[in-house]
Design a protein around this motif. Structure first.
Motif, PDB file in Angstrom:
ATOM      1  N   ARG A 152      28.747  55.488  20.318  1.00 12.84           N
ATOM      2  CA  ARG A 152      27.618  54.780  20.920  1.00 12.84           C
ATOM      3  C   ARG A 152      27.242  55.436  22.248  1.00 12.84           C
ATOM      4  O   ARG A 152      26.089  55.633  22.576  1.00 12.84           O
ATOM      5  N   LYS A 153      28.278  55.794  23.010  1.00 11.41           N
ATOM      6  CA  LYS A 153      28.052  56.421  24.298  1.00 11.41           C
ATOM      7  C   LYS A 153      27.354  57.773  24.140  1.00 11.41           C
ATOM      8  O   LYS A 153      26.656  58.224  25.027  1.00 11.41           O
ATOM      9  N   ARG A 154      27.590  58.404  22.992  1.00 10.01           N
ATOM     10  CA  ARG A 154      26.931  59.694  22.739  1.00 10.01           C
ATOM     11  C   ARG A 154      25.555  59.511  22.161  1.00 10.01           C
ATOM     12  O   ARG A 154      24.982  60.431  21.607  1.00 10.01           O
ATOM     13  N   GLY A 155      25.036  58.282  22.219  1.00 17.89           N
ATOM     14  CA  GLY A 155      23.646  58.069  21.842  1.00 17.89           C
ATOM     15  C   GLY A 155      23.421  57.669  20.404  1.00 17.89           C
ATOM     16  O   GLY A 155      22.282  57.600  19.946  1.00 17.89           O
ATOM     17  N   VAL A 156      24.489  57.411  19.639  1.00 12.45           N
ATOM     18  CA  VAL A 156      24.287  56.912  18.278  1.00 12.45           C
ATOM     19  C   VAL A 156      23.848  55.459  18.371  1.00 12.45           C
ATOM     20  O   VAL A 156      24.570  54.614  18.889  1.00 12.45           O
ATOM     21  N   LYS A 157      22.636  55.148  17.894  1.00 11.59           N
ATOM     22  CA  LYS A 157      22.122  53.780  18.041  1.00 11.59           C
ATOM     23  C   LYS A 157      22.111  53.051  16.704  1.00 11.59           C
ATOM     24  O   LYS A 157      22.306  51.846  16.645  1.00 11.59           O
ATOM     25  N   SER A 158      21.851  53.800  15.632  1.00 10.37           N
ATOM     26  CA  SER A 158      21.700  53.172  14.318  1.00 10.37           C
ATOM     27  C   SER A 158      22.970  52.435  13.917  1.00 10.37           C
ATOM     28  O   SER A 158      24.072  52.976  13.942  1.00 10.37           O
ATOM     29  N   LYS A 159      22.790  51.167  13.530  1.00 10.29           N
ATOM     30  CA  LYS A 159      23.927  50.338  13.160  1.00 10.29           C
ATOM     31  C   LYS A 159      24.628  50.912  11.925  1.00 10.29           C
ATOM     32  O   LYS A 159      25.855  50.946  11.839  1.00 10.29           O
ATOM     33  N   ALA A 160      23.795  51.396  10.977  1.00 10.26           N
ATOM     34  CA  ALA A 160      24.357  51.920   9.733  1.00 10.26           C
ATOM     35  C   ALA A 160      25.250  53.131  10.014  1.00 10.26           C
ATOM     36  O   ALA A 160      26.359  53.236   9.489  1.00 10.26           O
TER      37      ALA A 160
END
Lengths: 254, 285
Positions: free
Chosen positions: A113-121
């Motif tokens: 998440r901290k690396r910018g992954v936003k998609s829940k899937a």
């Protein structure tokens, strides 16, 4: 880049805290996607090596170093190295199983998440993969929202491994990860290491010669900051070349 | 033999000393309630608390303006002191080196030793004229009191929340940093959430201190017994009310001042209970 062909390489690397040397001109290399064990008693410089490699030692005052410490042939202390990025590439698992005060899912998802992954899937997939790789998925898949600190010690240590894997590191450092675990959990973690060695470069620190033997990879024996012996577990435990190695693995010192 | 007799004697004397210290609390409680309760009987508890007029010469004793005043001043003090104090504690605990943290801690502790009249004096000579000149009104105001109190609660705020932050296991920080998090991300995601009950306790203790402080507030508040309509209006707090009038009061007036003390007593006791619960809730986790 990789002139030497090693993923991680120490070249006459020395490190000291407030003038007291912890590592003295240590040189060895770790091959890509292999399991490398650093064995030695307390105070031999094992942890210093790990914390120098991911630069956690930057937080300590009054340290000095010389020589080079290379990741893919590039010195991790070079001026243009982004420390946060270095730590993503070089994950670490500590001796004390530590879960961050959040849910199981969030513990693993935090890094991506901290690396910018936003998609829940994508996050869900990453978490499942990491937990599966750490051999924990089946035990926790129905209670991912539970506070991670309610897991057992062995489970928390595998969760820590999953958390480190979730950011897709290239190198995984483990600092006596089984010292707080019971024998069954210890064997599970060792088994896991042998499985992961195919896809990650693993540097496993232990004070226990038997564990080094069981892990069955390359072994470096450190003693009072010096590299005493380097070789495969099989060689070292059947025909130790140095008297000090022999004493250590037969339990006469350390 | 004589050794154990000495031991028993020491125990007895120390127990007595402890008893004296604690019994003072009991005496104060009994005294304040004994003197103040008749006032409630005389004019009714509700009338006393919600009455808008405080005019001893006309036997009108309503502490509503002072309740509102205490509330506003305390809230203002927290609005200033909490972010400052917490920021200072976070800097000391997470960012500064151990040496400058120790220096800052010493300075904050020194600040706790400054007499409140000195705070009030600085407020009177610096803050009050500043407000009068640049913001309007008489200067003696809710705002001036809040600023002075905001600085006075800093030592409590800083040292209690600093201890709460230091109590967060170092392993959390190491793990976060090893994941590639920056110090600030580590603070936000893990350190502050883990320390929140201790920080809450710091805020509540600071609130108690702000409510109880009298001298400095009297010097900068203006002390009018009307409900303030803005932060630039003069204000009187519950404690100031007692301190200002106790000297010349008698009869019902005197009882009404003790009754003000009862109200304060109840508020501060409640706050302390909440703070204890917050600290317990934190350590149980």
């Amino acid at each position: 880049m990789k002139r030497s062909g090693y993923k991680v390489e120490a070249v006459e690397f020395s490190y000291s805290y407030g003038g007291v040397p912890a590592l003295k001109q240590v040189s060895f290399g770790v091959k890509q996607n292999s399991l490398f064990t650093i064995m030695g008693p307390t105070g031999s410089g094992k942890t210093t090596f790990l914390k120098a490699l991911n630069r956690l030692n930057d937080l300590v005052d009054q340290t000095s170093r010389s020589g080079r410490l290379l990741l893919d042939g590039k010195d991790v202390y070079a001026k243009d190295v982004d420390v946060a990025d270095l730590r993503r590439r070089v994950g670490m698992v500590f001796a004390m199983p530590t879960s961050l005060p959040m849910s199981i899912f969030e513990n693993v998802a935090y890094g991506p998440r901290k690396r910018g992954v936003k998609s829940k899937a994508v996050l869900e997939e990453t978490v499942e993969k990491a937990l599966s790789a750490a051999a924990l998925w089946d035990e926790v898949k129905d209670r991912l929202d539970m506070p991670a600190q309610r897991l057992s010690g062995g489970q928390q240590q595998r969760l820590a491994i999953a958390r480190a894997l979730a950011v897709q590191p290239e190198v995984l450092l483990l600092d006596e990860p089984t010292s707080g675990l019971d024998p069954v959990s210890t064997l599970r973690v060792e088994e896991l290491m042998r499985q992961l060695a195919g896809s990650y470069t693993i540097i496993f620190v232990t004070h226990d010669p038997q564990q080094a033997a069981r892990l069955d990879g390359e072994v470096a024996f450190l003693f009072m900051g010096e590299l005493i012996e380097l070789g495969t577990a099989r060689e070292m435990f059947t025909r130790p070349r140095d008297k000090r190695t022999e004493d250590y693995i037969t339990g006469k010192v350390g | 033999m004589s050794h154990s007799r000495d031991e028993r004697r020491a125990e007895l004397v120390l127990a007595l000393v402890a008893l004296v210290s604690v019994s003072v609390l009991g005496l104060i409680t009994v005294f304040v309630f004994k003197e103040g309760l008749p006032a409630f009987r005389e004019m009714g508890l509700w009338q006393f608390i919600t009455g808008h007029r405080w005019s001893p010469s006309q036997n009108a004793f309503g502490i509503f303006p002072m309740l509102v005043g205490t509330f506003m001043v305390t809230l203002g003090a927290l609005a200033i002191g909490m972010p400052l104090g917490l920021g200072c504690a976070v800097y000391m605990s997470e960012f500064s080196g151990p040496r400058s943290a120790a220096l800052l801690k010493h300075m904050v502790e020194l600040m706790a030793g400054i007499p409140s009249v000195v705070f009030g004096f600085v407020g009177l000579t610096v803050i009050v004229p500043f407000i009068r000149t640049y913001l309007g009104g008489p200067g003696f105001s809710v705002l001036a009191s809040s600023i002075v109190l905001g600085f006075m609660i800093l030592p409590t705020m800083v040292s209690v929340s600093y201890d709460a932050l230091r109590a967060v296991p170092q392993a959390y920080r190491d793990n976060m940093l090893a994941l590639g998090a920056t110090t600030w991300q580590t603070v936000r995601m893990v350190v502050l959430p883990s320390a929140k009950s201790g920080i809450l306790a710091a805020a509540i203790l600071a609130t108690g201190r702000a409510i109880g402080e009298t001298m400095a507030v009297i010097m900068v508040a203006g002390n009018a017994t009307a409900v303030p309509e803005s932060v630039l209006d003069p204000v009187r707090t519950l404690t100031s009310n007692i301190a200002l009038e106790m000297g010349y009061s008698a009869g019902l007036h005197r009882q009404a001042l003790f009754a003000t003390g009862i109200v304060l007593f109840v508020i501060v006791t409640l706050l302390n209970l909440i703070a204890r619960a917050a600290i317990r809730g934190g350590s149980a986790k």
